[in-house]
Design a protein around this motif. Structure first.
Motif, short mmCIF file in Angstrom:
data_model
loop_
_atom_site.label_atom_id
_atom_site.label_comp_id
_atom_site.label_asym_id
_atom_site.label_seq_id
_atom_site.Cartn_x
_atom_site.Cartn_y
_atom_site.Cartn_z
N PRO A 175 6.24 -2.96 9.80
CA PRO A 175 5.45 -4.19 9.96
C PRO A 175 5.48 -4.64 11.42
N LYS A 176 4.50 -5.46 11.76
CA LYS A 176 4.39 -6.01 13.10
C LYS A 176 5.73 -6.61 13.55
N ASP A 225 -3.85 5.88 9.35
CA ASP A 225 -3.62 4.68 8.53
C ASP A 225 -3.06 3.56 9.38
N VAL A 226 -2.23 3.93 10.32
CA VAL A 226 -1.69 2.92 11.23
C VAL A 226 -2.83 2.34 12.06
N VAL A 227 -3.75 3.21 12.52
CA VAL A 227 -4.91 2.75 13.28
C VAL A 227 -5.75 1.79 12.43
N ALA A 228 -5.98 2.19 11.17
CA ALA A 228 -6.85 1.40 10.28
C ALA A 228 -6.22 0.06 9.92
N ALA A 229 -4.90 0.02 9.85
CA ALA A 229 -4.24 -1.19 9.39
C ALA A 229 -4.36 -2.32 10.41
N SER A 260 -7.24 8.46 2.69
CA SER A 260 -7.02 8.26 4.12
C SER A 260 -8.32 8.38 4.93
N LEU A 261 -9.39 8.89 4.29
CA LEU A 261 -10.66 9.05 5.00
C LEU A 261 -11.57 7.83 4.86
N THR A 262 -11.13 6.83 4.08
CA THR A 262 -12.00 5.72 3.70
C THR A 262 -12.85 5.16 4.84
N GLU A 263 -12.21 4.67 5.90
CA GLU A 263 -12.97 3.99 6.96
C GLU A 263 -13.90 4.96 7.69
N GLY A 284 -0.15 -1.25 2.29
CA GLY A 284 -0.33 -2.65 1.94
C GLY A 284 1.00 -3.39 1.94
N LYS A 285 2.04 -2.71 1.43
CA LYS A 285 3.35 -3.36 1.35
C LYS A 285 4.05 -3.42 2.70
N ILE A 286 3.66 -2.52 3.59
CA ILE A 286 4.21 -2.59 4.95
C ILE A 286 3.47 -3.70 5.71
N GLU A 287 2.16 -3.74 5.51
CA GLU A 287 1.32 -4.74 6.15
C GLU A 287 1.77 -6.15 5.77
N SER A 288 2.13 -6.34 4.49
CA SER A 288 2.54 -7.66 4.03
C SER A 288 4.02 -7.93 4.32
N ASN A 289 4.65 -7.00 5.03
CA ASN A 289 6.06 -7.13 5.39
C ASN A 289 6.97 -7.20 4.17
N ASP A 290 6.60 -6.48 3.11
CA ASP A 290 7.50 -6.37 1.96
C ASP A 290 8.35 -5.11 2.05
N LEU A 291 7.96 -4.21 2.94
CA LEU A 291 8.77 -3.02 3.21
C LEU A 291 9.04 -2.97 4.72
#
Lengths: 259, 271
Positions: free
Chosen positions: B135-136, B209-213, B56-59, B193-200
Motif C-alpha cells: 500500500p501507499k 497491475d501496480v501501474v493500473a492501481a 491483468s489485460l483489462t485496462e 484491491g485489498k492492498i489498495e485499501s491497505n488491508d494487506l
C-alpha cells in the motif's frame, strides 16, 4: 379441487427448472472416487470449518436476531420501518458488497476496525472469526424475518394475561413469548444456518481465503473448480445433500406449525 | 392473417425504398466525405466478437478494443475478463468466445489440447514481470522478497492455480522463501484491491497491475535473477463464428499501435 391444466404444466416446468441443474451435478459426479474425495484431508478440513463457522453464525444470529425481531415486531420506536429495511438489506444485497462493507467497517483501517487494531490489537480480517461475522451478516435476516412474522401473528393477550398474573417483563418474554414462537425460531435458525453454510461472497471479500483458517466449503469449491473439478463436484454434492436433508426436515416441521 | 401479411410486405417495401434513398443521398455527398467512404468500403470486417482475456489485460484491452472498433466501424468487441484458468475452463465447457488471451502458456496449451485452438495459432504478444505490491507509504516496511516470510505482516497471494499465484510461488520457491500467507485471493484484481485499501501489507502481482492501481499502490521491483517473467499468448478460437474478425483482432494486438498501448500499461514487448 382439481388443479387446472395450465397451472399443472407451469408448475411442472418450474419444478424441472429448479431440479435440472441438480441432475446435471449428479450426472457429473465421479461416483467411484466419491468416498476418497470426500475424505481427503483438505476437503474434510473445509467441511469441518464450514460446519463449525455456520453453527457459530447461527447461534450468534439467534442471540442477536431474536431480540431484534422482538423490537421490530412489538415496539413503536420511531424509524422502525427504516430499521426493518436495513435489517433485511443483506438478503437482497450482493454478498460481496456486504463483505466489502464489513471490511470498510471492521478492517484494520475501518470505521471501527482501526480502533480495534490500535487499542486492543485485534485484527478481524483473514481470521475464522471474520468468517463467522460475514456469515452472520448475510444469514441473520432470514432468522429475523421469520421470527418477526411469528411474533406479529401471536396473540398478545397471552402476554397481557401473564403480566396481569404478576409476571415481570423479562419473565413474560422468557416464559410466554419465546415458547409461543419457538417453532419459528427453530425454523428461522435452520434457514439461517443453511444460508451461512452456503455463504461465499461476503466471506471471500471480508475473511479472505486460507486453507484451515477461512477456506469454507463454498470457497474451496470455487478454488477447486479451477484445479480439480471432481473434488469441487464432490464437495458441492455434500453441500446439496446436507442442505436438502435439513430443508426437508424443516419443511415437515413448518407445515406442522402452520397446520 | 392475410391482411397482416400484406401490411408486413408494405412495411418491408417501404424499408427497402428507404434504404435505397439513403444510399442515393450518401453518394450525392460523396465528394465531401470521400476519404471516410473509401475506408469504410474497403473494410469488410463486421460483427461482434467476444474476447476472453486474462484479468491483468483489462485496462490495455479496453483501449485496444476501442481502437480496433474505431478502425473497423462494423465490428463490436465485447471483452470478457477473468482468471486465465477460469476462462479456459469456460471455453472448453462451451462458453461462446472468439479469442483467448492468456496470462500464461499453460492455459493456452489446455485449449490446444482440447482442440479449441490450432496448435500453430497462439502468438506471444506481451510479457509481464511480477513485482511486490505494497500500500501507499509501505506501512509494513517491506524491503525485499524475504519479507514474505514475516508472520506479523498481513500477506496475500493469488490462489495457487491462478497464473499470478503460480508465478508468485515460483518466484518464492526459487528464492527459498516460505511465505506466511494470510489469504489466497481468487484473482489478481481482488488481491490488489485489498492492498489498495491497505488491508494487506504485501502481495505479489504483475508490474502492470501496480501501474493500473495508480498512486494507492507502490511497486517494489524483484531483481531479475530472482524473477520469473510471465508470457502472454493470444489465439483465435476454432469455434469462432467470426473467424475473420477474430484473426484480425489477434493480428492487431501485435501491431505497433496496440503494442504502444500495452507498453503504456506496463507490459514488456513479446521479446
Amino acid at each position: 379441487m382439481t388443479t387446472p391444466l395450465p397451472v399443472r404444466v407451469l408448475a411442472a416446468v418450474g419444478f424441472a427448472f429448479v431440479l435440472l441443474p441438480f441432475l446435471g451435478l449428479l450426472q457429473r459426479t465421479p461416483w467411484s472416487q466419491l468416498p476418497s474425495l470426500v475424505t481427503r484431508p483438505d476437503v474434510r478440513q473445509a467441511l469441518r470449518l464450514s460446519i463449525l463457522t455456520s453453527l457459530a453464525a447461527m447461534f450468534l444470529a439467534i442471540v442477536l436476531g431474536v431480540p431484534l425481531a422482538w423490537v421490530l415486531a412489538r415496539t413503536h420506536i420511531p424509524g422502525r420501518s427504516v430499521a426493518r429495511a436495513i435489517v433485511t438489506l443483506p438478503m437482497v444485497l450482493p454478498p460481496v458488497v456486504g463483505g466489502a462493507a464489513l471490511l470498510f467497517a471492521l478492517g484494520r483501517n475501518g470505521l471501527v476496525g482501526q480502533y480495534l487494531d490500535d487499542w486492543f490489537d485485534i485484527r478481524l480480517p483473514f481470521t475464522t472469526v471474520a468468517v463467522v461475522l460475514a456469515q452472520t451478516f448475510v444469514s441473520m435476516p432470514f432468522l429475523v424475518v421469520t421470527v418477526e412474522a411469528a411474533l406479529r401473528s401471536t396473540d398478545v393477550r397471552y402476554e397481557q394475561a401473564a403480566a396481569t398474573l404478576g409476571a415481570g417483563r423479562w419473565t413474560t418474554f422468557r416464559r410466554v413469548t419465546l415458547p409461543s414462537v419457538a417453532p419459528s425460531v427453530l425454523a428461522g435458525a435452520v434457514l439461517c444456518w443453511a444460508r451461512a453454510l452456503g455463504e461465499f461472497g461476503a466471506t471471500i471479500s471480508f475473511a479472505g481465503n486460507l486453507e484451515g483458517r477461512t477456506e469454507t466449503v463454498p470457497l474451496a469449491i470455487y478454488i477447486e473448480l479451477q484445479r480439480d473439478r471432481d473434488a469441487a463436484i464432490a464437495m458441492s454434492l455434500v453441500l446439496v445433500v446436507i442442505s436438502l436433508v435439513v430443508l426437508v426436515a424443516l419443511r415437515d416441521r413448518w407445515y406442522r406449525v402452520q397446520g | 392473417m392475410r391482411r397482416r401479411l400484406l401490411a408486413l410486405s408494405v412495411v418491408l417495401a417501404l424499408v427497402f425504398v428507404g434504404v435505397a434513398c439513403g444510399d442515393d443521398s450518401d453518394s450525392n455527398k460523396a465528394d465531401t466525405t470521400s476519404t471516410t467512404q473509401s475506408t469504410a468500403a474497403k473494410d469488410t470486417l463486421e460483427g461482434e466478437i467476444v474476447v476472453s482475456a486474462a484479468a491483468s489485460l483489462t485496462e490495455a484491452f479496453d483501449e485496444i478494443a476501442k481502437d480496433f472498433e474505431t478502425a473497423h466501424p462494423g465490428v463490436e468487441v465485447s471483452p470478457d475478463y477473468g482468471p486465465s484458468s477460469g476462462l479456459s475452463d469456460d471455453i472448453l465447457a462451451g462458453k461462446p468466445s472468439d479469442i483467448f488471451a492468456s496470462a500464461d502458456q499453460t492455459n493456452m496449451q489446455k485449449l490446444v489440447d482440447g482442440k479449441a485452438v490450432d496448435a500453430g495459432a497462439p502468438k506471444v504478444f506481451a510479457r509481464n514481470r511480477p513485482e511486490m505490491a505494497v500500500p501507499k507509504g509501505n506501512p509494513g516496511g517491506v524491503k525485499g522478497l524475504a519479507d514474505f516470510a514475516k508472520s506479523d505482516l498481513d500477506i496475500g497471494l493469488c490462489a495457487a492455480d491462478v497464473p499470478c499465484g503460480k508465478f508468485a510461488r515460483q518466484v518464492l520457491d526459487q528464492a527459498g522463501i516460505t511465505p506466511s500467507v494470510d489469504t489466497n485471493e481468487v484473482d489478481v484484481k481482488s488481491l490488489l484491491g485489498k492492498i489498495e485499501s491497505n488491508d494487506l501489507d504485501l502481495g505479489m502481482v504483475y508490474h502492470t497491475d501496480v501501474v493500473a492501481a495508480g498512486d494507492q499502490v507502490e511497486g517494489i521491483e524483484i531483481p531479475d535473477d530472482q524473477n520469473v517473467i510471465a508470457v502472454y499468448p493470444i489465439a483465435a478460437l476454432k469455434d469462432s463464428k467470426n473467424q475473420d474478425v477474430a484473426e484480425a483482432f489477434a493480428a492487431y494486438v501485435a501491431s505497433p499501435a496496440a503494442q504502444s498501448v500495452l507498453e503504456k500499461f506496463g507490459f514488456l514487448p513479446p521479446s
